[in-house]
Design a protein around this motif. Sequence first.
Motif, mmCIF file in Angstrom:
data_model
loop_
_atom_site.group_PDB
_atom_site.id
_atom_site.type_symbol
_atom_site.label_atom_id
_atom_site.label_comp_id
_atom_site.label_asym_id
_atom_site.label_seq_id
_atom_site.Cartn_x
_atom_site.Cartn_y
_atom_site.Cartn_z
ATOM 1 N N TYR A 44 75.550 115.965 -15.419
ATOM 2 C CA TYR A 44 76.176 115.148 -16.454
ATOM 3 C C TYR A 44 77.664 115.023 -16.128
ATOM 4 O O TYR A 44 78.374 116.030 -16.027
ATOM 5 C CB TYR A 44 75.988 115.811 -17.819
ATOM 6 C CG TYR A 44 76.313 114.936 -19.000
ATOM 7 C CD1 TYR A 44 75.307 114.290 -19.704
ATOM 8 C CD2 TYR A 44 77.627 114.766 -19.428
ATOM 9 C CE1 TYR A 44 75.591 113.493 -20.807
ATOM 10 C CE2 TYR A 44 77.923 113.972 -20.521
ATOM 11 C CZ TYR A 44 76.900 113.338 -21.207
ATOM 12 O OH TYR A 44 77.187 112.540 -22.289
ATOM 13 N N ILE A 45 78.155 113.812 -15.956
ATOM 14 C CA ILE A 45 79.563 113.571 -15.622
ATOM 15 C C ILE A 45 80.217 112.806 -16.763
ATOM 16 O O ILE A 45 79.691 111.793 -17.231
ATOM 17 C CB ILE A 45 79.696 112.781 -14.306
ATOM 18 C CG1 ILE A 45 79.062 113.575 -13.156
ATOM 19 C CG2 ILE A 45 81.166 112.504 -14.003
ATOM 20 C CD1 ILE A 45 79.063 112.838 -11.837
ATOM 21 N N THR A 46 81.371 113.282 -17.212
ATOM 22 C CA THR A 46 82.008 112.688 -18.380
ATOM 23 C C THR A 46 83.508 112.946 -18.337
ATOM 24 O O THR A 46 84.044 113.438 -17.344
ATOM 25 C CB THR A 46 81.397 113.278 -19.671
ATOM 26 O OG1 THR A 46 81.976 112.633 -20.810
ATOM 27 C CG2 THR A 46 81.639 114.776 -19.759
ATOM 28 N N ARG A 47 84.197 112.623 -19.429
ATOM 29 C CA ARG A 47 85.623 112.892 -19.584
ATOM 30 C C ARG A 47 85.890 113.428 -20.983
ATOM 31 O O ARG A 47 85.178 113.085 -21.929
ATOM 32 C CB ARG A 47 86.459 111.621 -19.366
ATOM 33 C CG ARG A 47 86.530 111.149 -17.919
ATOM 34 C CD ARG A 47 87.390 109.894 -17.799
ATOM 35 N NE ARG A 47 87.624 109.521 -16.407
ATOM 36 C CZ ARG A 47 86.798 108.808 -15.678
ATOM 37 N NH1 ARG A 47 85.659 108.373 -16.228
ATOM 38 N NH2 ARG A 47 87.083 108.514 -14.425
ATOM 39 N N VAL A 48 86.906 114.246 -21.109
ATOM 40 C CA VAL A 48 87.369 114.684 -22.428
ATOM 41 C C VAL A 48 88.150 113.527 -23.050
ATOM 42 O O VAL A 48 89.066 112.984 -22.429
ATOM 43 C CB VAL A 48 88.267 115.932 -22.319
ATOM 44 C CG1 VAL A 48 88.821 116.322 -23.691
ATOM 45 C CG2 VAL A 48 87.497 117.092 -21.701
ATOM 46 N N VAL A 49 87.780 113.138 -24.272
ATOM 47 C CA VAL A 49 88.423 111.977 -24.897
ATOM 48 C C VAL A 49 89.242 112.339 -26.134
ATOM 49 O O VAL A 49 90.026 111.522 -26.617
ATOM 50 C CB VAL A 49 87.381 110.897 -25.269
ATOM 51 C CG1 VAL A 49 86.722 110.339 -24.017
ATOM 52 C CG2 VAL A 49 86.333 111.445 -26.234
ATOM 53 N N HIS A 50 89.077 113.558 -26.647
ATOM 54 C CA HIS A 50 89.861 113.945 -27.825
ATOM 55 C C HIS A 50 89.824 115.458 -27.966
ATOM 56 O O HIS A 50 88.796 116.091 -27.716
ATOM 57 C CB HIS A 50 89.301 113.298 -29.095
ATOM 58 C CG HIS A 50 90.089 113.610 -30.328
ATOM 59 N ND1 HIS A 50 91.369 113.143 -30.536
ATOM 60 C CD2 HIS A 50 89.782 114.367 -31.420
ATOM 61 C CE1 HIS A 50 91.813 113.582 -31.705
ATOM 62 N NE2 HIS A 50 90.875 114.327 -32.254
ATOM 63 N N VAL A 51 90.956 116.037 -28.378
ATOM 64 C CA VAL A 51 91.067 117.484 -28.574
ATOM 65 C C VAL A 51 91.724 117.732 -29.927
ATOM 66 O O VAL A 51 92.805 117.206 -30.197
ATOM 67 C CB VAL A 51 91.916 118.142 -27.463
ATOM 68 C CG1 VAL A 51 92.034 119.646 -27.699
ATOM 69 C CG2 VAL A 51 91.320 117.855 -26.089
#
Length: 237
Positions: A44-51
């Motif tokens: 699964y490849i993704t990005r962090v979009v909110h913290v």
Amino acid sequence: MASTRASLTNVLYRSQIEIARVLRLLEREGSMVSAHVANGERLYITRVVHVDLDAGYFLIAFSDEKQANDALLGDETVVFRGNVRQTRVEFSASHPCDTVHDDKPAIRFAFPSVLAQIQRRRFPRYRVPADVSLRCVADSGGVMPFEARISDISLGGLGAIVYDAGIRLPPGTVLIDCRIVVPEHEPVLVDIEVCYTKPVQLDDGALANRSGVRFVRPEKQVEALVKIFVVDLENEN
């Protein structure tokens, strides 16, 4: 303490403030993170979009593959790996659920309790206590001392304390000679300045207050506390 941060190349963060800093760096630079799901059969490849440190969660973007999203949401805990600024990052996150962020589908995870950032090809082994909070007798040099828990300390001397819901600490309050009990060490005396306070609910359902704080003195004592929450893996292995 900025020089301390700069000198660390292989580090295990237990400080939520430091973990948030690294996650926000991943978000800001658009770095990809990956995880093996479906019993390791799918990447699964993704990005962090909110913290959101205060609310205790972070968001990742949905994958274009529905089966991959279903597999990820079906796992109770997921281990993410990524790269940022010539270092490798690894952290585990739990309790995924689908949500929406900026009108786009996303997946929400509870905030990681531990994050490793290293410059090695392989991640070293490390042991992490289930509870790294420290008992503290706050304001022991003041009029009405009370018991609290030090729940976080960052490299910059910022941190958090949790205490009884009936106690009110407005911003700017300075707690004198807070006596912090450090396992297998002598107690540490520091002064703590309150930056903000908000109500929280503990794991057992009880209500409490959580204050963001700044450890104002003495610096050497604070650095000793930081080492409990930020472990230099170069010196641990």
